[in-house]
Design an enzyme around this catalytic site. Sequence first.
Site, mmCIF file in Angstrom:
data_model
loop_
_atom_site.group_PDB
_atom_site.id
_atom_site.type_symbol
_atom_site.label_atom_id
_atom_site.label_comp_id
_atom_site.label_asym_id
_atom_site.label_seq_id
_atom_site.Cartn_x
_atom_site.Cartn_y
_atom_site.Cartn_z
ATOM 1 C CB ILE A 98 -0.908 0.025 1.259
ATOM 2 C CG1 ILE A 98 -1.657 -1.298 1.447
ATOM 3 C CG2 ILE A 98 -1.877 1.209 1.226
ATOM 4 C CD1 ILE A 98 -2.655 -1.640 0.390
ATOM 5 C CB CYS A 105 8.934 3.756 8.011
ATOM 6 S SG CYS A 105 7.358 3.554 8.767
HETATM 7 C C1 LIG Z 1 -3.508 -4.182 3.691
HETATM 8 C C2 LIG Z 1 -2.649 -4.115 4.917
HETATM 9 C C3 LIG Z 1 -2.207 -2.883 5.380
HETATM 10 C C4 LIG Z 1 -1.401 -2.780 6.513
HETATM 11 N N1 LIG Z 1 -1.012 -1.564 6.961
HETATM 12 C C5 LIG Z 1 -0.267 -1.459 8.100
HETATM 13 C C6 LIG Z 1 0.083 -0.191 8.640
HETATM 14 O O1 LIG Z 1 -0.291 0.864 8.128
HETATM 15 N N2 LIG Z 1 0.834 -0.157 9.769
HETATM 16 C C7 LIG Z 1 1.246 -1.291 10.412
HETATM 17 O O2 LIG Z 1 1.909 -1.206 11.448
HETATM 18 N N3 LIG Z 1 0.903 -2.515 9.932
HETATM 19 C C8 LIG Z 1 0.160 -2.625 8.797
HETATM 20 N N4 LIG Z 1 -0.200 -3.872 8.326
HETATM 21 C C9 LIG Z 1 0.245 -5.070 9.059
HETATM 22 C C10 LIG Z 1 -0.825 -5.565 10.018
HETATM 23 O O3 LIG Z 1 -1.136 -4.600 11.006
HETATM 24 C C11 LIG Z 1 -0.386 -6.872 10.720
HETATM 25 O O4 LIG Z 1 0.782 -6.612 11.482
HETATM 26 C C12 LIG Z 1 -0.074 -7.979 9.741
HETATM 27 O O5 LIG Z 1 -0.920 -7.928 8.634
HETATM 28 C C13 LIG Z 1 -0.182 -9.365 10.365
HETATM 29 O O6 LIG Z 1 -1.474 -9.599 10.902
HETATM 30 P P1 LIG Z 1 -2.676 -10.340 10.095
HETATM 31 O O7 LIG Z 1 -2.119 -11.610 9.562
HETATM 32 O O8 LIG Z 1 -3.750 -10.522 11.103
HETATM 33 O O9 LIG Z 1 -3.064 -9.407 8.994
HETATM 34 C C14 LIG Z 1 -1.008 -3.976 7.193
HETATM 35 C C15 LIG Z 1 -1.456 -5.211 6.724
HETATM 36 C C16 LIG Z 1 -2.269 -5.300 5.607
HETATM 37 C C17 LIG Z 1 -2.730 -6.638 5.146
#
Ligand SMILES: Cc1cc2nc3c(=O)[nH]c(=O)nc-3n(C[C@H](O)[C@H](O)[C@H](O)COP(=O)(O)O)c2cc1C
Lengths: 297, 320
Positions: free
Chosen positions: B78, B137
Amino acid sequence: MTPVSAEATTPRGPLQVEGEVFSIKRVGDYFHLTVVADGIAERARPGSFVALSVGGPISGALLRRAFSIYRVRPAGVYGGTVEIVFAAHGPGTTWMAQLSPHDPVNVVGPLGHPFAQPLEPVSCALVGGGYGSAPLFALAERLRERKCAVHMVLGAATESRLFGTLEAKRAAQSVTVTTVDGSVGIKGLVTDPLPALMTRNGIEVVYSCGPMGMLRAVTEVATAHGAWSQTAVEESMACGIGVCMTCVVPVVGDDNVTRMVRSCVDGPVFAGDRVRWDDIGTVPAGTHGAPRPGRPR
Amino acid sequence: MTRLRPEDVDLTTVLADAHLDNPVMTASGCAASGRELHQFFDVAELGAVVTKSIMRDPRSGRATPRMAETPSGMLNSIGLQGPGIDSFLATDLPWLLQRDARPIVSIAGGSLGEYAELARRVGNTPGVAAIEVNISCPNVENRGLVFACDPFQAARVLAVVRRDTPRGVPVFAKLSPDVTSIVEVAAAVMEAGADGLVLINTLLGLHIDPATLRPSLGGVTGGLSGPAVKPVALRAVWQATQALPSVPVIGVGGIRTGADALEFLAAGASAVQVGTAIFNDPGAPVRVIRELRQELAARGIAKVSEVVGRAHPSLHPPSP
Ligand SMILES: Cc1cc2nc3c(=O)[nH]c(=O)nc-3n(C[C@H](O)[C@H](O)[C@H](O)COP(=O)(O)O)c2cc1C
Ligand SMILES: Cc1cc2nc3c(=O)[nH]c(=O)nc-3n(C[C@H](O)[C@H](O)[C@H](O)COP(=O)(O)OP(=O)(O)OC[C@H]3O[C@@H](n4cnc5c(N)ncnc54)[C@H](O)[C@@H]3O)c2cc1C
Ligand code: FES
């Protein structure tokens, strides 16, 4: 330009419904799926879509698949239904093609910003590419209720990829069919007969749904004729509900600033002349929040 | 073991200075600022809503395609698209507070100065339950190297954020699993003043388009998430809590059910976040709360805190 407004709606907002297949039929190269899913019909508007989960409860395919709503029936003797038309494209839609009546299907919808409709009884052209014709029939019905003249142009690569040419004859004053291979109708693209049709019928609004290239070409024709255009785009979506930011397209706002806009909530229907068709797949220079030259991000 | 009624299970959770009704939150970037999910359930039911990482300036994000589905998961690229902190504080955060939700605000920056500014502005807004610091980042002042991959740089970020955040607002460091030793980074950020850890962010991955044989994503590489990463996330939580037993940890990665959440609690997490599962089931976060209640009740566990860290034999010797 014709003033246009989306309809006031009650009830609003999407639902998540554990539905059940009512019927699934082959139509040419496509499948016509009817799902019993209460509550969606009452909320659906022409141009909104549904997102279906695929592969069953232990599926490793997590992301929902998006489909334009073809038709809906509010709850009556049977539960409310929602109908879609789909192509078996990859693994998820191929799995869907194997569904049988009574199989469970989880539906989220209706989603997205629908087609805006004119307040005055103007002449409209509805242009569908392949299964892109599906959402145009409900739209045609609404436009006729508003005393608009409806002309349909349906195009596809070949006859088996046209959807709804017979139904179009009931839905519209005129129906024009094009196929790239000439198997039926005019040999060529939807944009070949469109300019003459627009002039002949004094078309003021052009609605289109289909591949991005077609939407772009249709918008060009519409704009050249001084008509207003409404395009339903198809961009890859992870969530379909506006939380993930995957589905963005560059769109120019009223303030002339380009923004990366979510096509699942701000679309899928956009004013065609606002979409930067040539820049899809990029973040055009000058976009709101784009990296500025000389400033590393 | 006596079974309990699910409604009798005490789900209240304490994370540093934050007191939550239950241990289930949304994961940053998977729930925007809560507004869209509020159509499916009341966001005030969640332990907390973790908002999409916010940066100082508006940001367009990367070119599309931004996602690719993968076995039991997905890749995303993203590029932190967002409205910038002014707009966030003016509209998104007030909306959450008006609904009595508990916001945990995720911040992201390209420099220490940017992190410090965000910490001050977010930390001084009443109602913020905690700050989550996304350090995955690129550091514009250090050749674009990601802060999270270097214990020293990661610690510097947490030091400035802690320094500039008012006392009483806990600061959590969200770590990347793409490092040689997550324990080393965890120890460094805790030493620098963090109040707790969020484990894990996505893993870097690649998807090839079978038609073109080129990378599918506009950003070339992307972050892997979903059930596919759950074992990696559990391992990170386990290792960090083994090495730093008193540190509050929020577990995230592949959580889809209450049973998944329970595994994270056993591995040492005090709370959990639900991310990618929301894309499959918009109601997933509240379903996970309900299911977690049932899982605990079925095991006769009256309080969520009783199960935290059960997987560690050294910390919780099995009862005779
Ligand atoms: C579409 C998308 C956008 C994400 N944006 C962020 C973000 O802006 N900041 C962040 O710390 N993690 C972001 N993540 C990571 C998630 O917060 C999480 O750490 C990661 O996806 C693992 O968890 P999950 O398997 O439940 O998705 C994003 C994940 C996805 C899939
Ligand atoms: C608003 C909207 C309306 C749509 N309406 C229809 C319709 O009426 N009929 C129809 O047949 N198809 C429609 N599509 C396209 C349909 O969503 C894809 O064909 C389908 O998702 C492909 O899934 P798959 O598992 O077969 O393919 P895969 O390639 O395995 O899909 C992998 C991932 O990519 C996504 N994806 C792949 N192709 C597309 C695509 N073209 N558009 C969006 N996402 C894609 C899938 O959702 C999935 O997450 C629509 C798409 C959108 C966004
Ligand atoms: S698909 Fe997630 S925001 Fe549009």
